[in-house]
Design an enzyme around this catalytic site. Structure first.
Site, mmCIF file in Angstrom:
data_model
loop_
_atom_site.group_PDB
_atom_site.id
_atom_site.type_symbol
_atom_site.label_atom_id
_atom_site.label_comp_id
_atom_site.label_asym_id
_atom_site.label_seq_id
_atom_site.Cartn_x
_atom_site.Cartn_y
_atom_site.Cartn_z
ATOM 1 N N GLY B 39 0.796 -1.229 0.000
ATOM 2 C CA GLY B 39 0.000 0.000 0.000
ATOM 3 C C GLY B 39 0.823 1.271 0.000
ATOM 4 O O GLY B 39 0.271 2.355 -0.132
ATOM 5 N N CYS B 249 -28.448 -8.173 -16.142
ATOM 6 C CA CYS B 249 -27.836 -7.909 -17.445
ATOM 7 C C CYS B 249 -28.830 -8.318 -18.538
ATOM 8 O O CYS B 249 -29.406 -9.409 -18.506
ATOM 9 C CB CYS B 249 -26.545 -8.707 -17.591
ATOM 10 S SG CYS B 249 -25.862 -8.643 -19.256
ATOM 11 N N CYS B 252 -26.942 -11.437 -20.715
ATOM 12 C CA CYS B 252 -26.707 -12.762 -20.137
ATOM 13 C C CYS B 252 -27.608 -13.039 -18.941
ATOM 14 O O CYS B 252 -27.618 -14.152 -18.426
ATOM 15 C CB CYS B 252 -25.243 -12.935 -19.741
ATOM 16 S SG CYS B 252 -24.783 -12.024 -18.260
ATOM 17 N N CYS B 274 -23.659 -6.322 -18.399
ATOM 18 C CA CYS B 274 -22.445 -6.555 -17.625
ATOM 19 C C CYS B 274 -21.353 -5.606 -18.099
ATOM 20 O O CYS B 274 -21.179 -5.399 -19.302
ATOM 21 C CB CYS B 274 -21.936 -7.974 -17.832
ATOM 22 S SG CYS B 274 -22.934 -9.222 -17.035
ATOM 23 N N CYS B 280 -19.637 -11.826 -19.474
ATOM 24 C CA CYS B 280 -20.956 -11.817 -20.103
ATOM 25 C C CYS B 280 -21.006 -12.789 -21.290
ATOM 26 O O CYS B 280 -21.893 -13.627 -21.380
ATOM 27 C CB CYS B 280 -21.267 -10.393 -20.556
ATOM 28 S SG CYS B 280 -22.997 -10.097 -20.919
#
Lengths: 292, 295
Positions: B39, B249, B252, B274, B280
């Site tokens: 980090g 979606c 899909c 998506c 997808c």
């Protein structure tokens, strides 16, 4: 002002542990030379070293403070009283000296010598500072509640509800209208900003609060209310305070013991009443006699 | 290295993976430090590249310095393999390395991404490379770099917390939609790049190494595998991901992926698809296969 003078100090028990011990604090602005301390001070009539032109803001200051005690520091502008407070609050790095706070490691560790992280801890858990100008102690564009929350966030609180509850309690104590808690202090009057700053200072229940000219520049009625507030808070919370002012009236109202500073030195130290009634040092005599 | 790869690289007139070996080494050195201090932003010296600053040069240099001839590359831009930024970066990398590319998240060894984490769970043998525009999470509250560095060193994040507090007081909730600040390994607060909040929990204890590159800002940082990644949250206001209100979606039918809203000009209605196109497509293909298999 019609507030009675501060009650005289209860003499501390001989074995009572002091809250703060400050030893030989030295703060020099400039390069400094071996002669700085010897060639400045009230006897020399200046705090500028004639050899190296450095400014000796605080020259070898030592003092002790008992728990719950209110200690006054009085002196003219430039006498080093604010520098003393700023060193204690880590706003300035002292050139030399030691400070021991009993709540930190039982007073065995010099807080001037600890790491920046530990200093943060001391600053936010054990100390509070009320500056003369509210903008130094507050973020004027963050809400009053947010300012108080900041102090608690620094100490690790992570609960919005509890922080707001505490902020409400503190603002209530300092007589800030609660419906203005979520407004930025920029929209407040000077006196109200000062009271928000006091509320913020108290957020983590610090055992020692530093007050730097808290009433200077405010009108008399506001001054009286702020002083009254500080006194009642000090009494009800058992806070120890160091109050710096150039106004003997403020010192008389607040402090049990007082130090008089001139040219970076303490020229007289004792019970406030004694100093005001029977000043010993010529400078103190001048200060007392020139009171309006 | 296969002969064909060498040929591709040589024909391009550049060193393998565009950068010279010393430059790659410098980037890798910075990355090693970044992995060692999770980090923490590590400065590095970005090189001149044939794409403009702000178009993924940080991520690109990480990919170029890590990629080998046997790697399989996937590049996405907000979940899509086909958008301009992804296509251009992929082309530059393949022309100077000759590596194979894929759109299949499962087959890729290096995935360079702009602002998304793939929906598919990633594995320990994959590396996820993020393109970062603003590496400094404290920039919201502090303009000075000297100050933000001091704040990181002293772990002084109170002003960022105050920002979240003020948000909650004013709006009832934290309003940060992307670049949600996270605490890595219990120490440094980090900008996870402009991924949606949806993707933040995927970083927590992920088996995949995450590398972040900001070319313009000259910083790299990292999340080593299995590292704790925790969004900043209050006890009484926990972090939440986006809520699509039960939308699915349109292609899909997925109700468990991050969705993009699309405005249908003809009908004036909004529908959702998506954001991760590979996920997808694979669901659609899987559905078709299932239908074909059914008697």
């Amino acid at each position: 002002m019609s507030i009675a003078p501060a009650p005289s100090a209860v003499p501390p028990a001989a074995d009572a542990q002091p809250l703060l011990v400050l030893e030989r604090l030295l703060k020099i602005y400039g390069e400094g030379c071996p002669d700085c301390v010897a060639r400045t001070g009230p006897a020399a009539g200046t705090n500028v070293c004639p050899r190296c032109r450095s400014v000796v803001a605080c020259g070898d200051l030592s003092l002790r403070l008992d728990p719950g005690e209110i200690f006054g520091i009085v002196g003219e502008s430039g006498s080093g009283k604010s520098t003393l407070l700023r060193c204690l609050y880590f706003d300035e790095t002292p050139t030399a000296g030691h400070a021991y706070l009993t709540p930190y490691e039982a007073g065995r560790v010099d807080v001037f010598a600890i790491s920046p992280q530990r200093r943060r801890y001391v600053r936010h858990h054990l100390l509070g500072m009320v500056y003369q100008h509210p903008h130094l102690g507050l973020d004027l564009d963050t809400s009053a509640g947010g300012n108080i929350a900041e102090k608690m966030l620094m100490a690790g609180t992570r609960h919005v509800g509890r922080m707001r509850e505490r902020a409400r309690e503190l603002l209530g104590r300092t007589e800030v209208p609660l419906d203005r808690m979520d407004e930025p202090p920029r929209r407040f009057s000077g006196g109200m900003q000062q009271r928000v700053q006091i509320a913020k200072t108290l957020a983590n229940n610090p055992p020692l609060v530093l007050l730097d000219e808290v009433t200077t520049g405010q009108d008399v009625s506001v001054q009286a209310r702020v002083l009254d507030l500080i006194r009642s808070l000090g009494r009800s919370l058992g806070l120890a305070m160091i109050a710096v002012s150039h106004d003997l009236g403020v010192i008389r109202l607040l402090a049990q013991r007082t130090a008089v500073m001139k040219n970076g030195r303490i020229v007289e130290l004792g019970l406030t009443d004694q100093i005001l009634e029977d000043p010993q040092h010529p400078y103190t005599q001048l200060l007392v006699s020139s009171q309006l | 290295m296969r002969a064909a790869d060498l040929l591709v690289a040589r024909r391009s007139g550049y060193n393998f993976a565009f950068l010279d070996e010393h430059s790659k080494r410098e980037v890798r050195r910075a990355l090693l430090k970044a992995v060692a201090i999770p980090g923490h932003q590590v400065p590095f010296a970005p090189r001149e590249l044939p794409i403009a600053l702000g178009w993924g040069t940080g991520g690109l240099q990480i990919t170029l310095s890590l990629i080998g001839p046997r790697d399989v590359l996937k590049v996405i831009d907000q979940g899509s393999d086909d958008s301009v930024n992804a296509v251009n970066l992929r082309r530059l990398i393949t022309r100077t390395t000759g590596v194979r590319t894929t759109t299949d998240t499962r087959r890729a060894t290096i995935i360079q991404t702009r602002h998304r984490v793939p929906e598919e769970s990633l594995r320990a043998d994959q590396v996820l490379v993020f393109q970062v525009p603003y590496p400094e999470p404290l920039r919201r509250v502090e303009p000075s770099d000297v100050q933000t560095r001091r704040m990181h060193a002293e772990q002084d994040y109170s002003r960022l917390w105050v920002y979240l507090y003020e948000d909650i007081v004013r709006w009832g909730d934290v309003t940060i939609p992307h670049r949600y600040p996270v605490r890595v390994h219990g120490r440094y607060v980090m900008d996870p790049s402009p991924i949606p909040r949806w993707d933040v929990p995927k970083l927590h204890r992920s088996p995949t190494l995450g590398l972040f590159g900001a070319g313009r800002e000259k910083r790299v940082y990292a999340i080593p595998p299995h590292t704790r990644v925790e969004p900043l949250e209050f006890d009484d206001h926990p972090f939440r991901v986006e809520d699509f209100g039960g939308e699915r979606c349109r292609r899909c039918g997925s109700g468990r992926s991050f969705l993009s809203a699309i405005y249908d000009r003809a009908t004036g209605r909004r529908y959702y698809v998506c954001s991760d196109t590979d996920y997808c497509e694979r669901r659609i293909a899987g559905g078709a296969a299932q239908r074909a298999a059914a008697p």
